[in-house]
Write a protein that holds these residues in place. Structure first.
Motif, PDB file in Angstrom:
ATOM      1  N   LYS A   1       4.961   0.827   6.983  1.00 53.55           N
ATOM      2  CA  LYS A   1       5.570  -0.127   7.378  1.00 53.55           C
ATOM      3  C   LYS A   1       5.870  -0.592   8.534  1.00 53.55           C
ATOM      4  O   LYS A   1       6.234  -1.547   9.216  1.00 53.55           O
ATOM      5  N   LYS A   9      -2.795  -0.372   9.484  1.00 59.28           N
ATOM      6  CA  LYS A   9      -2.313  -0.065   8.093  1.00 59.28           C
ATOM      7  C   LYS A   9      -3.306   0.199   7.195  1.00 59.28           C
ATOM      8  O   LYS A   9      -3.270   0.944   6.141  1.00 59.28           O
ATOM      9  N   GLU A  13      -3.598   3.498   4.610  1.00 60.24           N
ATOM     10  CA  GLU A  13      -3.698   3.204   3.003  1.00 60.24           C
ATOM     11  C   GLU A  13      -4.810   3.976   2.722  1.00 60.24           C
ATOM     12  O   GLU A  13      -4.801   4.619   1.452  1.00 60.24           O
ATOM     13  N   PHE A  31       2.097   2.406  -5.685  1.00 57.46           N
ATOM     14  CA  PHE A  31       2.344   1.787  -4.231  1.00 57.46           C
ATOM     15  C   PHE A  31       1.371   0.775  -4.170  1.00 57.46           C
ATOM     16  O   PHE A  31       1.261  -0.386  -3.505  1.00 57.46           O
ATOM     17  N   SER A  34       2.042  -2.541  -5.458  1.00 55.65           N
ATOM     18  CA  SER A  34       3.363  -2.943  -5.061  1.00 55.65           C
ATOM     19  C   SER A  34       3.256  -4.361  -4.069  1.00 55.65           C
ATOM     20  O   SER A  34       2.117  -4.331  -3.602  1.00 55.65           O
ATOM     21  N   GLU A  35       4.330  -5.041  -3.772  1.00 50.25           N
ATOM     22  CA  GLU A  35       3.989  -5.893  -2.885  1.00 50.25           C
ATOM     23  C   GLU A  35       4.128  -5.810  -1.489  1.00 50.25           C
ATOM     24  O   GLU A  35       3.713  -6.429  -0.405  1.00 50.25           O
ATOM     25  N   GLU A  36       4.266  -4.285  -1.250  1.00 54.91           N
ATOM     26  CA  GLU A  36       4.069  -3.758   0.327  1.00 54.91           C
ATOM     27  C   GLU A  36       2.502  -3.758   0.531  1.00 54.91           C
ATOM     28  O   GLU A  36       2.287  -3.544   1.621  1.00 54.91           O
ATOM     29  N   ARG A  38      -1.046  -5.700   0.530  1.00 56.16           N
ATOM     30  CA  ARG A  38      -1.745  -6.900   0.327  1.00 56.16           C
ATOM     31  C   ARG A  38      -2.648  -6.787  -0.788  1.00 56.16           C
ATOM     32  O   ARG A  38      -3.508  -5.792  -0.813  1.00 56.16           O
TER      33      ARG A  38
END
Length: 106
Positions: A1, A9, A13, A31, A34-36, A38
Motif C-alpha cells: 500500500k 508493488k 506481490e 488478497f 481483492s480490490e487492492e 489490480r
C-alpha cells in the motif's frame, strides 16, 4: 500500500508467494482477488504462491478451482487466464495431480 511505483508493488506481490505458513498462504490468495490488487496483477500473485512451494502450489490450484468462475469472468478467456493456468499447474510432479488437471473443466 505504501509503495509509490507500480513496479515495486509488482515485485512485492510476486514475493508474497514465498510464505510458508498455510494460513498466510490463504490470506495472500484472498488478497489476490481483492480490490487492492489490480486485476492484471492477480495472476502474478497467485502464480507467486504456486511457485513458492509444494504447499503453495496445491493451495493455489485449489484456490483457482474454487474461484474459477470469478477468475474466468474477470479475464474472459484471454491470455491472462491461460497464463494463470500455466503458472498454477506447472510443476505438478505426480500422476494424481496431472489427472486432476485433466478432469477439471475449464
Amino acid at each position: 500500500k505504501q509503495a509509490d511505483m507500480q513496479e515495486e508493488k509488482n515485485r512485492i506481490e510476486r514475493v508474497l508467494g514465498a510464505i510458508a505458513q498455510p494460513e498466510l498462504i490463504q490470506r495472500v490468495l484472498s488478497f489476490a482477488l481483492s480490490e487492492e490488487v489490480r486485476p492484471q496483477d492477480t495472476v502474478s500473485v497467485i502464480g507467486g504462491v504456486a511457485g513458492g512451494s509444494k504447499q503453495g502450489r496445491k493451495a493455489a490450484w485449489k484456490f483457482v478451482r474454487d474461484n474459477w468462475e470469478e477468475l474466468y469472468n474477470r479475464y474472459q478467456g484471454g491470455f491472462l487466464i491461460s497464463r494463470l493456468i500455466k503458472l498454477t499447474v506447472d510443476g505438478f510432479a505426480n500422476d494424481k495431480m496431472a489427472a486432476e488437471v485433466k478432469v477439471t473443466k475449464f
